[in-house]
Design a protein around this motif. Structure first.
Motif, PDB file in Angstrom:
ATOM      1  N   LEU A 100      -4.786   7.354 -18.464  1.00 53.93           N
ATOM      2  CA  LEU A 100      -5.712   8.265 -17.780  1.00 53.93           C
ATOM      3  C   LEU A 100      -5.209   9.712 -17.927  1.00 53.93           C
ATOM      4  CD1 LEU A 100      -6.318   6.369 -14.390  1.00 53.93           C
ATOM      5  CD2 LEU A 100      -7.847   6.478 -16.373  1.00 53.93           C
ATOM      6  N   PRO A 101      -6.086  10.702 -17.728  1.00 45.50           N
ATOM      7  CA  PRO A 101      -5.630  12.102 -17.769  1.00 45.50           C
ATOM      8  C   PRO A 101      -4.903  12.469 -16.478  1.00 45.50           C
ATOM      9  CG  PRO A 101      -7.983  12.009 -17.340  1.00 45.50           C
ATOM     10  CD  PRO A 101      -7.534  10.592 -17.527  1.00 45.50           C
ATOM     11  N   VAL A 102      -3.759  11.826 -16.239  1.00 52.57           N
ATOM     12  CA  VAL A 102      -2.954  12.108 -15.041  1.00 52.57           C
ATOM     13  C   VAL A 102      -1.594  12.638 -15.487  1.00 52.57           C
ATOM     14  CG1 VAL A 102      -4.058  10.313 -13.653  1.00 52.57           C
ATOM     15  CG2 VAL A 102      -1.992   9.772 -14.977  1.00 52.57           C
ATOM     16  N   GLU A 103      -0.864  13.205 -14.547  1.00 50.51           N
ATOM     17  CA  GLU A 103       0.463  13.742 -14.879  1.00 50.51           C
ATOM     18  C   GLU A 103       1.587  12.904 -14.285  1.00 50.51           C
ATOM     19  OE1 GLU A 103      -0.622  17.654 -13.548  1.00 50.51           O
ATOM     20  OE2 GLU A 103      -0.435  18.405 -15.602  1.00 50.51           O
ATOM     21  N   VAL A 104       1.275  12.183 -13.215  1.00 48.53           N
ATOM     22  CA  VAL A 104       2.292  11.390 -12.532  1.00 48.53           C
ATOM     23  C   VAL A 104       1.693  10.035 -12.143  1.00 48.53           C
ATOM     24  CG1 VAL A 104       3.850  11.286 -10.545  1.00 48.53           C
ATOM     25  CG2 VAL A 104       3.314  13.506 -11.578  1.00 48.53           C
ATOM     26  N   VAL A 105       2.441   8.985 -12.350  1.00 48.43           N
ATOM     27  CA  VAL A 105       2.062   7.658 -11.863  1.00 48.43           C
ATOM     28  C   VAL A 105       3.182   7.181 -10.941  1.00 48.43           C
ATOM     29  CG1 VAL A 105       1.639   5.245 -12.498  1.00 48.43           C
ATOM     30  CG2 VAL A 105       0.704   7.097 -13.911  1.00 48.43           C
ATOM     31  N   ILE A 106       2.819   6.824  -9.700  1.00 51.86           N
ATOM     32  CA  ILE A 106       3.815   6.382  -8.725  1.00 51.86           C
ATOM     33  C   ILE A 106       3.510   4.948  -8.301  1.00 51.86           C
ATOM     34  CG2 ILE A 106       4.802   6.790  -6.431  1.00 51.86           C
ATOM     35  CD1 ILE A 106       4.149   9.737  -6.733  1.00 51.86           C
ATOM     36  N   THR A 107       4.500   4.071  -8.405  1.00 51.12           N
ATOM     37  CA  THR A 107       4.321   2.715  -7.910  1.00 51.12           C
ATOM     38  C   THR A 107       5.073   2.578  -6.592  1.00 51.12           C
ATOM     39  OG1 THR A 107       6.262   1.712  -8.938  1.00 51.12           O
ATOM     40  CG2 THR A 107       4.280   1.855 -10.285  1.00 51.12           C
ATOM     41  N   ASN A 108       4.718   1.583  -5.860  1.00 49.65           N
ATOM     42  CA  ASN A 108       5.194   1.413  -4.491  1.00 49.65           C
ATOM     43  C   ASN A 108       5.471  -0.075  -4.266  1.00 49.65           C
ATOM     44  OD1 ASN A 108       3.716   1.727  -1.252  1.00 49.65           O
ATOM     45  ND2 ASN A 108       5.736   2.392  -1.859  1.00 49.65           N
ATOM     46  N   SER A 120       8.937   4.830  -9.593  1.00 49.11           N
ATOM     47  CA  SER A 120       8.848   3.558  -8.878  1.00 49.11           C
ATOM     48  C   SER A 120       9.572   3.687  -7.539  1.00 49.11           C
ATOM     49  CB  SER A 120       9.501   2.475  -9.737  1.00 49.11           C
ATOM     50  OG  SER A 120       9.673   1.286  -9.003  1.00 49.11           O
ATOM     51  N   LEU A 121       8.798   3.638  -6.454  1.00 48.07           N
ATOM     52  CA  LEU A 121       9.358   3.736  -5.105  1.00 48.07           C
ATOM     53  C   LEU A 121       9.403   2.363  -4.447  1.00 48.07           C
ATOM     54  CD1 LEU A 121       7.468   6.881  -3.748  1.00 48.07           C
ATOM     55  CD2 LEU A 121       9.668   6.754  -4.904  1.00 48.07           C
ATOM     56  N   PRO A 122      10.341   2.184  -3.506  1.00 51.63           N
ATOM     57  CA  PRO A 122      10.367   0.932  -2.749  1.00 51.63           C
ATOM     58  C   PRO A 122       9.118   0.810  -1.874  1.00 51.63           C
ATOM     59  CG  PRO A 122      12.393   2.192  -2.443  1.00 51.63           C
ATOM     60  CD  PRO A 122      11.406   3.099  -3.101  1.00 51.63           C
ATOM     61  N   PRO A 168       0.822  -1.208   0.000  1.00 44.37           N
ATOM     62  CA  PRO A 168       0.000   0.000   0.000  1.00 44.37           C
ATOM     63  C   PRO A 168       0.861   1.264   0.000  1.00 44.37           C
ATOM     64  CG  PRO A 168      -0.690  -1.503   1.750  1.00 44.37           C
ATOM     65  CD  PRO A 168       0.556  -2.070   1.148  1.00 44.37           C
ATOM     66  N   ALA A 169       0.446   2.277  -0.727  1.00 48.96           N
ATOM     67  CA  ALA A 169       1.219   3.516  -0.818  1.00 48.96           C
ATOM     68  C   ALA A 169       0.698   4.555   0.167  1.00 48.96           C
ATOM     69  CB  ALA A 169       1.115   4.075  -2.231  1.00 48.96           C
ATOM     70  N   PRO A 170       1.590   5.237   0.907  1.00 51.06           N
ATOM     71  CA  PRO A 170       1.146   6.323   1.780  1.00 51.06           C
ATOM     72  C   PRO A 170       0.566   7.456   0.943  1.00 51.06           C
ATOM     73  CG  PRO A 170       3.460   5.763   2.187  1.00 51.06           C
ATOM     74  CD  PRO A 170       3.037   5.056   0.935  1.00 51.06           C
ATOM     75  N   ALA A 171      -0.312   8.231   1.530  1.00 53.73           N
ATOM     76  CA  ALA A 171      -0.980   9.296   0.780  1.00 53.73           C
ATOM     77  C   ALA A 171      -0.321  10.638   1.057  1.00 53.73           C
ATOM     78  CB  ALA A 171      -2.458   9.310   1.127  1.00 53.73           C
ATOM     79  N   ARG A 172       1.003  10.609   1.293  1.00 51.04           N
ATOM     80  CA  ARG A 172       1.675  11.842   1.713  1.00 51.04           C
ATOM     81  C   ARG A 172       1.718  12.910   0.635  1.00 51.04           C
ATOM     82  NH1 ARG A 172       3.545   7.971   4.636  1.00 51.04           N
ATOM     83  NH2 ARG A 172       3.755   8.324   6.881  1.00 51.04           N
ATOM     84  N   ALA A 221       9.604   4.211   5.266  1.00 52.86           N
ATOM     85  CA  ALA A 221      10.715   5.153   5.449  1.00 52.86           C
ATOM     86  C   ALA A 221      11.309   5.560   4.107  1.00 52.86           C
ATOM     87  CB  ALA A 221      11.793   4.519   6.335  1.00 52.86           C
ATOM     88  N   ALA A 222      11.418   4.600   3.203  1.00 53.22           N
ATOM     89  CA  ALA A 222      11.983   4.891   1.884  1.00 53.22           C
ATOM     90  C   ALA A 222      11.060   5.821   1.097  1.00 53.22           C
ATOM     91  CB  ALA A 222      12.216   3.595   1.117  1.00 53.22           C
ATOM     92  N   VAL A 223       9.745   5.567   1.195  1.00 51.15           N
ATOM     93  CA  VAL A 223       8.783   6.411   0.485  1.00 51.15           C
ATOM     94  C   VAL A 223       8.845   7.840   1.026  1.00 51.15           C
ATOM     95  CG1 VAL A 223       6.314   6.823   0.113  1.00 51.15           C
ATOM     96  CG2 VAL A 223       7.246   4.508  -0.113  1.00 51.15           C
ATOM     97  N   GLU A 224       8.904   7.974   2.354  1.00 52.94           N
ATOM     98  CA  GLU A 224       8.993   9.309   2.953  1.00 52.94           C
ATOM     99  C   GLU A 224      10.252  10.035   2.488  1.00 52.94           C
ATOM    100  OE1 GLU A 224       6.451   8.961   7.086  1.00 52.94           O
ATOM    101  OE2 GLU A 224       8.604   8.606   7.152  1.00 52.94           O
ATOM    102  N   LEU A 225      11.368   9.315   2.494  1.00 53.79           N
ATOM    103  CA  LEU A 225      12.632   9.922   2.068  1.00 53.79           C
ATOM    104  C   LEU A 225      12.533  10.416   0.622  1.00 53.79           C
ATOM    105  CD1 LEU A 225      15.673  10.429   2.721  1.00 53.79           C
ATOM    106  CD2 LEU A 225      16.137   8.202   1.703  1.00 53.79           C
TER     107      LEU A 225
END
Lengths: 134, 134, 134
Positions: A38-46, A105-107, A3-7, A111-115
């Motif tokens: 989709l009409p999005v600008e950024v896609v982030i995986t976790n 693509s984030l780990p 699950p990805a944080p919603a930060r 902690a890694a996502v926050e960093l």
């Protein structure tokens, strides 16, 4: 993928879509292609960036990137080294441009996502979107 | 590509050729092939390393490299991070060996060019040329 | 490839095989394929990572890797920069997963091997083997 944080929501941004996909390179890639349409600008995986057999997000992402931004993964691991030492090298975090959108693509670790968000993405994503749109 | 500073001239070097090429991957590549065919030891490009659609120098360079020297871009971005923070990741500076010559791609910004020359290229280019010649 | 120090032996590990191979990309690759077929968990090469024409270990390794672990080379060069400055960028040290084994390519210099082992490999190799086995 974990699950990805919603930060990201601390900055003005609208989350268009969110989904959890099994650790399968074909499924990850198929879902990424849907998201990039989709009409999005950024896609982030976790998650899925490690060395284990099931970690195939890196392969799915790299196959989609039109422009690889090696600096994101490099600087993420450089900053992560200060936090976790040698284990920082195990993360295959990456980013680039795919179909005119920023793909990151984030780990899986929080902690890694926050960093990555605090030090790299939140300061630069707005400018990155602007560059890719231009 | 933006105009290149002539700071290399502080070291014993002869500039054989200099030209400005439009932001077109085919034109950049064609000009690089012409330059690499000259009796020179190093070819340096300036600009076109970013994320915008017109920034295609990276793609032109990578297609020409026989040996990629990932360390140049990595250390450049590491040093650049100290100066400009997260924006450092946006530069796709790169270097390597193409047709027996050193090929280096620097960003367009003067500060970035100065950083790359002072900290990485001027200390190492002589040795790099020696290695490639051997 | 230059002789490899036996510093790994400070940790519980059994060295199964050791050989010196001429600087030829085909011979290096063929020997690596033989080593990867042995019941080993890690294969480490030493030397051949530079820019000279005879330095082809990087090319042999990259062709074999199923998963590239860019972070190893990146962090190695980051740490090496503190020791040797700009020359750190000349090393194409790399690592990843090939045929279910960890494959690591270290530079030939003893100082570089010590740095890579002390700071990156000895702290992380056990976990890496565990991840790849899982």
């Amino acid at each position: 993928m974990a699950p990805a944080p919603a930060r990201c929501s601390r900055r003005p941004a609208i989350r268009s879509s969110y989904s959890i996909v099994p650790d399968d390179v074909g499924l990850v890639r198929a879902r990424l292609e849907e998201l990039l349409a989709l009409p999005v600008e950024v896609v982030i995986t976790n998650g899925g960036t490690g060395l284990a057999r099931r970690d195939t997000t890196f392969e799915a992402i790299v196959a989609l990137l039109d422009k690889r931004l090696d600096g994101f993964g490099e600087l993420f691991r450089m900053l992560s080294y200060e936090q976790v030492g040698a284990a920082a090298m195990l993360s295959r975090a990456t980013a680039g441009v795919a179909r005119g959108k920023i793909l990151v693509s984030l780990p899986g670790s929080t902690a890694a996502v926050e960093l990555a968000l605090e030090k790299l993405l939140l300061p630069a994503l707005g400018h990155m979107v602007h560059l890719v749109r231009a």
